[in-house]
Design a protein around this motif. Structure first.
Motif, short mmCIF file in Angstrom:
data_model
loop_
_atom_site.label_atom_id
_atom_site.label_comp_id
_atom_site.label_asym_id
_atom_site.label_seq_id
_atom_site.Cartn_x
_atom_site.Cartn_y
_atom_site.Cartn_z
N ALA A 46 0.83 -1.21 0.00
CA ALA A 46 0.00 0.00 0.00
C ALA A 46 0.86 1.26 0.00
O ALA A 46 1.82 1.38 0.77
N THR A 47 0.50 2.18 -0.87
CA THR A 47 1.19 3.46 -0.96
C THR A 47 0.49 4.50 -0.09
O THR A 47 -0.59 4.24 0.47
N ARG A 48 1.06 5.68 -0.06
CA ARG A 48 0.44 6.77 0.70
C ARG A 48 -0.93 7.10 0.12
O ARG A 48 -1.88 7.39 0.86
N ASP A 49 -1.05 7.07 -1.21
CA ASP A 49 -2.35 7.36 -1.83
C ASP A 49 -3.38 6.27 -1.49
O ASP A 49 -4.57 6.58 -1.29
N ASP A 50 -2.93 5.02 -1.42
CA ASP A 50 -3.84 3.93 -1.05
C ASP A 50 -4.37 4.14 0.37
O ASP A 50 -5.57 3.98 0.63
N ILE A 51 -3.48 4.50 1.29
CA ILE A 51 -3.89 4.75 2.67
C ILE A 51 -4.87 5.93 2.73
O ILE A 51 -5.85 5.91 3.49
N ALA A 52 -4.65 6.93 1.90
CA ALA A 52 -5.54 8.09 1.87
C ALA A 52 -6.95 7.68 1.43
O ALA A 52 -7.95 8.18 1.97
N ARG A 53 -7.04 6.78 0.46
CA ARG A 53 -8.36 6.32 0.01
C ARG A 53 -9.06 5.51 1.12
O ARG A 53 -10.28 5.63 1.32
N ASP A 55 -8.54 5.92 4.30
CA ASP A 55 -8.91 6.90 5.32
C ASP A 55 -10.18 7.66 4.93
O ASP A 55 -11.03 7.95 5.78
N ALA A 56 -10.31 7.99 3.66
CA ALA A 56 -11.49 8.73 3.20
C ALA A 56 -12.76 7.92 3.45
O ALA A 56 -13.80 8.46 3.86
N SER A 57 -12.69 6.61 3.21
CA SER A 57 -13.87 5.78 3.45
C SER A 57 -14.18 5.70 4.94
O SER A 57 -15.36 5.70 5.33
N LEU A 58 -13.16 5.66 5.78
CA LEU A 58 -13.38 5.60 7.22
C LEU A 58 -14.01 6.90 7.73
O LEU A 58 -14.91 6.86 8.57
N ILE A 59 -13.54 8.03 7.22
CA ILE A 59 -14.11 9.32 7.64
C ILE A 59 -15.59 9.37 7.25
O ILE A 59 -16.44 9.83 8.02
N ASP A 116 -19.04 1.44 3.63
CA ASP A 116 -18.44 0.18 4.07
C ASP A 116 -17.84 -0.55 2.87
O ASP A 116 -16.71 -1.06 2.92
N ARG A 117 -18.59 -0.60 1.80
CA ARG A 117 -18.10 -1.24 0.57
C ARG A 117 -16.84 -0.54 0.08
O ARG A 117 -15.86 -1.19 -0.33
N ALA A 118 -16.85 0.79 0.10
CA ALA A 118 -15.69 1.55 -0.38
C ALA A 118 -14.44 1.22 0.41
O ALA A 118 -13.33 1.17 -0.15
N PHE A 119 -14.59 0.98 1.71
CA PHE A 119 -13.44 0.63 2.55
C PHE A 119 -12.81 -0.68 2.07
O PHE A 119 -11.60 -0.77 1.86
N HIS A 120 -13.63 -1.70 1.90
CA HIS A 120 -13.11 -3.01 1.51
C HIS A 120 -12.55 -2.98 0.08
O HIS A 120 -11.53 -3.62 -0.20
N VAL A 121 -13.21 -2.25 -0.80
CA VAL A 121 -12.72 -2.15 -2.18
C VAL A 121 -11.42 -1.37 -2.24
O VAL A 121 -10.52 -1.70 -3.03
N ALA A 122 -11.27 -0.33 -1.39
CA ALA A 122 -10.04 0.46 -1.38
C ALA A 122 -8.85 -0.39 -0.97
O ALA A 122 -7.75 -0.24 -1.51
N ILE A 123 -9.06 -1.29 -0.01
CA ILE A 123 -7.97 -2.18 0.40
C ILE A 123 -7.58 -3.10 -0.76
O ILE A 123 -6.40 -3.28 -1.07
N ALA A 124 -8.58 -3.68 -1.43
CA ALA A 124 -8.29 -4.54 -2.58
C ALA A 124 -7.62 -3.74 -3.69
O ALA A 124 -6.71 -4.24 -4.37
N GLY A 125 -8.03 -2.49 -3.86
CA GLY A 125 -7.46 -1.66 -4.92
C GLY A 125 -5.99 -1.39 -4.74
O GLY A 125 -5.27 -1.13 -5.72
N SER A 126 -5.50 -1.44 -3.52
CA SER A 126 -4.08 -1.17 -3.28
C SER A 126 -3.18 -2.24 -3.89
O SER A 126 -1.98 -2.02 -4.06
N LEU A 127 -3.75 -3.40 -4.26
CA LEU A 127 -2.95 -4.47 -4.87
C LEU A 127 -2.80 -4.28 -6.38
O LEU A 127 -2.03 -5.00 -7.02
N GLY A 128 -3.55 -3.32 -6.94
CA GLY A 128 -3.44 -3.05 -8.37
C GLY A 128 -3.96 -4.17 -9.25
O GLY A 128 -3.50 -4.35 -10.38
N ASN A 129 -4.95 -4.93 -8.76
CA ASN A 129 -5.51 -6.05 -9.50
C ASN A 129 -7.00 -5.83 -9.68
O ASN A 129 -7.78 -5.94 -8.71
N ALA A 130 -7.42 -5.55 -10.90
CA ALA A 130 -8.82 -5.23 -11.15
C ALA A 130 -9.75 -6.41 -10.86
O ALA A 130 -10.90 -6.21 -10.48
N VAL A 131 -9.25 -7.63 -11.04
CA VAL A 131 -10.09 -8.81 -10.78
C VAL A 131 -10.42 -8.89 -9.30
O VAL A 131 -11.58 -9.14 -8.92
N LEU A 132 -9.43 -8.68 -8.44
CA LEU A 132 -9.68 -8.73 -7.00
C LEU A 132 -10.63 -7.62 -6.57
O LEU A 132 -11.50 -7.82 -5.71
#
Length: 270
Positions: A114-121, A123-127, A143-159
């Motif tokens: 996870a990069t700084r930008d990933d953590i920011a995304r 954080d935005a869902s948590l706020i 809630d969905r955005a939180f879980h998707v943001a974590i998956a998005g940090s892997l850079g894999n569209a399938v996940l």
């Protein structure tokens, strides 16, 4: 005659089918109370979550009514629903177990990459989650955005797609009905604390802690949905006519208390 594809029925659907048959045959009449979840699980030799999924399915069909603190009652259906149409719906506990397995591994890898930008995304869902009422549509979006943001940090569209689609199954009628009984502002605050623990572990780049935090969050979600309906004591041995319910795997002999000592026998089992 043309052959038809053979499809294995989910275990909770087998339980629901058997209970529906008992209701249709008059073994459990309209207005009667079914045995408790514990008693059904013992007779069927399946887990209580499986029984709960079956009961929720029958409630959605309009065959049962669950009255928290009282029991599970047979009701007169307004119209007989076709159970086959619902057979493709995954059970709520099936979905949560799948998410626990998949998303704990995703969180572990997210802590590594996870990069700084990933953590920011994240954080935005948590706020957003902190400033929304629950239960409600908006809380589910964040809630969905939180879980998707974590998956998005892997850079894999399938996940990302898989995590989003699994989360969206919360909208199926069985999951929604179960959530109706157990989700509240209190459970939302608890889940939010669990989300923060996942975020902190990812931000600290601690893979094992992130994996454990996500697994704990989704395991606790299952525990929240598995809370007692509060009907065990109310139903006990007076749950109507205790009919033999067979295990989907093999016949099971129902446990019947002595007729003259039903009350004391029930007390010993609790």
């Amino acid at each position: 005659m043309p052959l038809e594809a053979v499809e294995a029925r989910r275990l909770y659907r087998q339980v629901a089918d058997q209970l529906r048959s008992l209701i249709d045959s008059g073994e459990y009449a309209v207005g009667s109370r079914l045995p408790t979840e514990r008693e059904l699980a013992e007779q069927l030799r399946v887990s209580r979550p499986t029984v709960r999924e079956a009961l929720i399915a029958l409630e959605v069909e309009g065959r049962l009514r669950i009255r928290v603190g009282s029991g599970i009652y047979v009701i007169e259906p307004a119209a007989i629903a076709a159970p086959a149409a619902a057979s493709v719906i995954e059970g709520p506990f099936e979905l949560l177990r799948a998410r626990e397995f998949l998303e704990s591994a995703i969180a572990e890898q997210a802590a590594r990459v996870a990069t700084r930008d990933d953590i920011a995304r994240i954080d935005a869902s948590l706020i957003a989650m902190e400033n929304v009422e629950h239960p409600g549509e908006a809380s589910m979006v964040h809630d969905r955005a939180f879980h998707v943001a974590i998956a998005g940090s892997l850079g894999n569209a399938v996940l990302v797609r898989v995590v989003g689609e699994l989360f969206d199954q919360r909208l199926n009628p069985y999951f929604a009905q179960l959530a109706h009984y157990f989700e509240s502002p209190g459970t939302w605050r608890t889940a939010l604390d669990e989300h923060r623990a996942v975020r902190e572990a990812i931000a600290a780049h601690d893979p094992q802690a992130a994996r454990d935090a996500m697994r704990a969050h989704l395991a606790r979600s299952q525990e929240r949905f598995a809370q007692n309906f509060g009907a065990e004591k109310a139903a006990g041995s007076s749950s109507g006519r205790s009919r033999a319910v067979r295990s989907p795997a093999k016949p099971a002999t129902p446990k019947r208390p002595p007729k003259k000592q039903a009350k004391s026998g029930s007390a010993r089992r609790r």
